[in-house]
Design an enzyme around this catalytic site. Structure first.
Site, PDB file in Angstrom:
ATOM      1  CB  THR A  93      -0.925   0.006   1.230  1.00 48.49           C
ATOM      2  OG1 THR A  93      -1.848  -1.085   1.122  1.00 48.49           O
ATOM      3  CG2 THR A  93      -1.702   1.304   1.338  1.00 48.49           C
ATOM      4  CE1 TYR A  94       4.808   5.717   3.217  1.00 47.72           C
ATOM      5  CE2 TYR A  94       6.725   4.362   2.719  1.00 47.72           C
ATOM      6  CZ  TYR A  94       6.172   5.570   3.112  1.00 47.72           C
ATOM      7  OH  TYR A  94       6.993   6.632   3.410  1.00 47.72           O
ATOM      8  CB  ALA A  95       5.532   0.202  -2.240  1.00 40.98           C
ATOM      9  CE  LYS A 102       4.786   8.611   1.108  1.00 38.96           C
ATOM     10  NZ  LYS A 102       4.659  10.081   1.271  1.00 38.96           N
TER      11      LYS A 102
END
Length: 255
Positions: free
Chosen positions: A157-159, A162
């Site tokens: 999710t973060y990757a 971003k």
């Protein structure tokens, strides 16, 4: 020694209540900027405002949840009304998520949270600030992560969100360059509260990570990350746009 490189300028910094946002705010304010400290938790950004005021620096705290478009628009409008201009926007607010989850076990609502905070939050701030940045021929600095550029297991999710920020940056650099607006990304690796928590819970893993950094340490938000953001907010970077700068002590060189 400060050179007043941002004297007379107004900079909005989201997620400014701690960590990298606070560090950038200190670096900017010490160079003469009036910093608008935006954060979801008002007590945190107000504490940074008080900290800067005690140093004789100019700051103004505003409560803003970047996952809410109405909050973002109100924050930018308040900053512009109060100070009459916006010269720099730093989209630092973001969320990394715990517990770490594999892609096949990531709930939709979890992924949506990442989109709302990391991706929509950045987009909405850029959209709201655009009319003011056109007038000032200003600068946008977005914060992404090596979790996206290199891929990071259990941080999908973060990757993904971003990396979306980096795509927005490249597109905005092309669309908004004719207005004299620079748009760039930094991917920092710094000693934040999140890192400290990870260090406390996984000391051996942290030692291995630091051992792979050529410079041999985890960056300081103000003295290591702040100066790079400062460069991207000043006329010295006028011919730099659409790029990603890894501010990580060389960590990603080895990958």
């Amino acid at each position: 020694m400060p050179l007043d490189r941002l004297k007379g300028k107004v900079a909005i910094i989201t997620g400014a209540g701690q960590g990298i946002g606070r560090g950038i705010a200190l670096a900017f304010a010490k160079e003469g900027a009036t910093v608008v400290l935006a954060g979801r938790t008002y007590d945190k950004v107000r504490a940074v405002e008080d900290e800067l005021a005690a140093l004789g620096l100019s700051a103004h705290a505003i409560a803003c949840d970047v996952a809410r478009q109405d909050d973002v628009e109100a924050m930018v409008a308040q900053a512009a009304d109060k100070f009459g201009r916006i010269d720099v926007l730093v989209n630092n607010a973001g969320a990394a998520f715990e517990p770490f989850l594999p892609l096949d076990a990531t709930p939709n609502e979890f992924f949506q949270m990442g989109v709302d905070i990391n991706l929509y939050g950045t987009l909405w701030c850029m959209q709201a600030a655009l009319p003011h940045l056109k007038e000032s021929r200003g600068f946008i600095i977005n914060v992404a992560s090596a979790a996206g550029t290199n891929g990071a297991a259990y941080l999908g999710t973060y990757a993904a969100t971003k990396e979306g920020v980096r795509a927005l940056t490249r597109t905005a650099a092309k669309e908004w360059g004719p207005f004299g607006i620079n748009v760039n990304v930094i991917c920092p690796f710094a000693r934040t509260a999140a890192w400290q928590g990870f260090e406390d819970s996984q000391p051996e893993m942290c030692e291995k990570i630091v051992a792979e950094i050529p410079m041999g340490y985890v960056g300081d938000p103000e003295t290591d990350i702040g100066p790079v953001a400062l460069f991207l907010a000043t006329e010295g970077s006028r011919y730099v746009t659409g790029h990603t700068i890894m501010v990580d002590g060389g960590q990603t060189v080895l990958r």
